[in-house]
Every structure is written in structure tokens, then in C-alpha cells.
Motif scaffolding. Sequence first.
Motif, short mmCIF file in Angstrom:
data_model
loop_
_atom_site.label_atom_id
_atom_site.label_comp_id
_atom_site.label_asym_id
_atom_site.label_seq_id
_atom_site.Cartn_x
_atom_site.Cartn_y
_atom_site.Cartn_z
N VAL A 63 4.32 30.02 7.44
CA VAL A 63 3.70 29.23 8.51
C VAL A 63 4.59 28.06 8.92
CG1 VAL A 63 1.75 27.70 9.00
CG2 VAL A 63 1.35 29.95 8.01
N ARG A 64 5.24 27.44 7.95
CA ARG A 64 6.14 26.33 8.25
C ARG A 64 7.28 26.80 9.16
NH1 ARG A 64 8.21 22.05 3.72
NH2 ARG A 64 9.32 20.74 5.21
N THR A 65 7.72 28.01 8.93
CA THR A 65 8.77 28.59 9.75
C THR A 65 8.26 28.91 11.17
OG1 THR A 65 9.71 29.59 7.79
CG2 THR A 65 10.40 30.53 9.89
N VAL A 66 7.12 29.62 11.22
CA VAL A 66 6.62 30.08 12.53
C VAL A 66 6.19 28.88 13.39
CG1 VAL A 66 4.91 31.53 13.70
CG2 VAL A 66 5.98 32.32 11.59
N GLY A 67 5.80 27.80 12.73
CA GLY A 67 5.46 26.56 13.47
C GLY A 67 6.64 26.02 14.26
N ASN A 68 7.85 26.42 13.87
CA ASN A 68 9.04 26.02 14.64
C ASN A 68 9.29 26.93 15.84
OD1 ASN A 68 9.73 23.87 13.01
ND2 ASN A 68 10.86 25.16 11.58
#
Length: 312
Positions: free
Chosen positions: A93-98
Amino acid sequence: MQGNKIRNLISITDLSVDEIEGLIETANDIEKNPEKYQDACAHKQLATLFFEPSTRTRLSFESAMLSLGGQVLGFSSANSSSASKGESVSDTVRTVGNYADIIAMRHPKEGAPVIAAQRTVVPIINAGDGGHFHPTQTLTDLLTISRKKGRLSDMTIGLCGDLKFGRTVHSLIEATLRYKNIKYVLISPDELRLPDYMTDKLNEAGADYEEITSLEEAMPKLDILYMTRVQRERFFNEEDYVRLKDTYILTPEKLRNAKKDLVIMHPLPRVNEISVRVDDDERACYFYQTLCGKHIRMALILFLLGIKVKEA
Ligand code: NCD
């Protein structure tokens, strides 16, 4: 954005009754004037992270975003994501939030969307977490009921089938507890009764409810009949599933004593619990529900992104 504060939708109670009313109004306007909304999300991206299978929820989110002029990215199974390599939900999720402006996520573990919301600054929508909650199905259900009945209060709702693991049932009860004069008839085999954390909520709210096993007995009282599938994937053994799966099968014969204006609902997918012979009954609303799902998800995306559509 509302005061720069990120809004998530984890549980249906994250939305006030007034906000739900607003979403219903927007969804109804979207149905009447789709062209007004066709570019509302231009240059915005929705990511659908589905760690569990889905037809309606994922595709209606994607269709909703595309109809708003936005774009979509994502994956439709844990196997096709780095979860299969052992990556945590947090890191995904931290990745896709970018990459994306808003994330709709389905996960087999209860509470996964809460963890996700702590790891990113984009809005997280819970598209179903294990046997827990499914708030966007509930928005779909509320829009369907409001369109069919013209109200969300003063009615008897029968919930039938797997009330233990059926997350759509849990969220629908949470939502409708906030409306006036709702009576619940909880129809299930003993082993699939509503979990204690949900009956506690009914008791705390002083709700009028009964738990019974016979669908036929319940039928004449009902304004809404909400059928559900026995949730095979949440069972510990196949034998129990096989024994319980066909406990309730709705047929035209069983509808003989039903009200003329009964609304028959089902979040789908259906397995055996509604005979296809019921599909032509004008009270059968489960495919209409899927259309409502698209409209309300369009309204929700706009709301969470803080986008106001100007009057034409
Ligand atoms: C439901 C779900 O995923 O919980 N389906 C849906 O989202 N429309 C119901 C189910 O799978 O039985």
C-alpha cells in the motif's frame, strides 16, 4: 479535500447518515445526468488491490472511475502481486500510494484496510475484509432500497443464509441501525448465526430483532429479503460447508406468502440459494443492485477525492 483531512471508508459508520444521504443524491443525479460527470476525475487514478477474487466489486469500481474520466490500475489476485513473494500489505500500500490518488482494497484478513490506511496518505476504501465488513456493498444496498422503497426507515428486513461470515450482512446491519423503526429477522442455521460482536451491537442499540431458522415462517412479514451465499472460503472444513450450503433455496413457491412489494436482494455471486426461476419475478432486484453499485461507487470516489461537480 475536507479540511485537508484524508477520509477513508473502512466501516460504514465512517460516514454519517447525512453523508450517506448526500452520496445517494449524487448517485441519483449521476443516473440522470451521466454526461455531467464524465470528466470529473480526469487525470486521477484509482488502484484496485484485490487480494481475494471479485467480479462485481472490482469491475464496478473500475467502471465507476472510467465513467468519471479517470484511469485505473491494480491487480485482481494475491498471486499476481508481490504478496505471493511475501510482501506485507503495508509495503504494498505504501508503494501504490505513490502511484494512485485513491485505493480500493479487498483482503482476506479482517482489519487489513485499517493497517493500509496508516501507511499511505491517499484515501483507502475497504472493498471487503475477510468475514468482517463490506461498506461499499452496503452503500449499494442502501441505494437499491432507497430507489425501490423511497425510504430507508420503517421496514422489516430479513437477512437469510450465512450471517456468521457474511460481511455484507454485518455492514448492512451497522448501517440500518441508524435509521428509525427497522426490524430484523435473522434467518440462519444455528451454526451460521450472527456473531456475538454483531448481536452486541443490536442489543446496545435496543434493536427489534428475532433469530429464526425457517425462511417460510419469516416470509410474510418481510419488506426486504436479503439472501446470502454460504461463504465456503471461510469454512474450516469442506464437510461442514457441504452440509450447510443448501439450507435455504428461494423458489417461486416459497414466495407465495410474501408481500407484493417485497424487495429481494443478494450481493451476488449466487450459488444455489436463489433459484433462477425467481429471476423473472418483478420483486427480484439483485441484478438491479449491481447497477446501483456502479452509481454509488462513482459518488463515493468523488466524495473521497473532494471533487465537486459544477451544475451544467
Ligand atoms: C460479496 C462479498 O464479496 O462479500 N460479494 C460482493 O462483493 N458483491 C458477497 C459474497 O461473496 O458472497
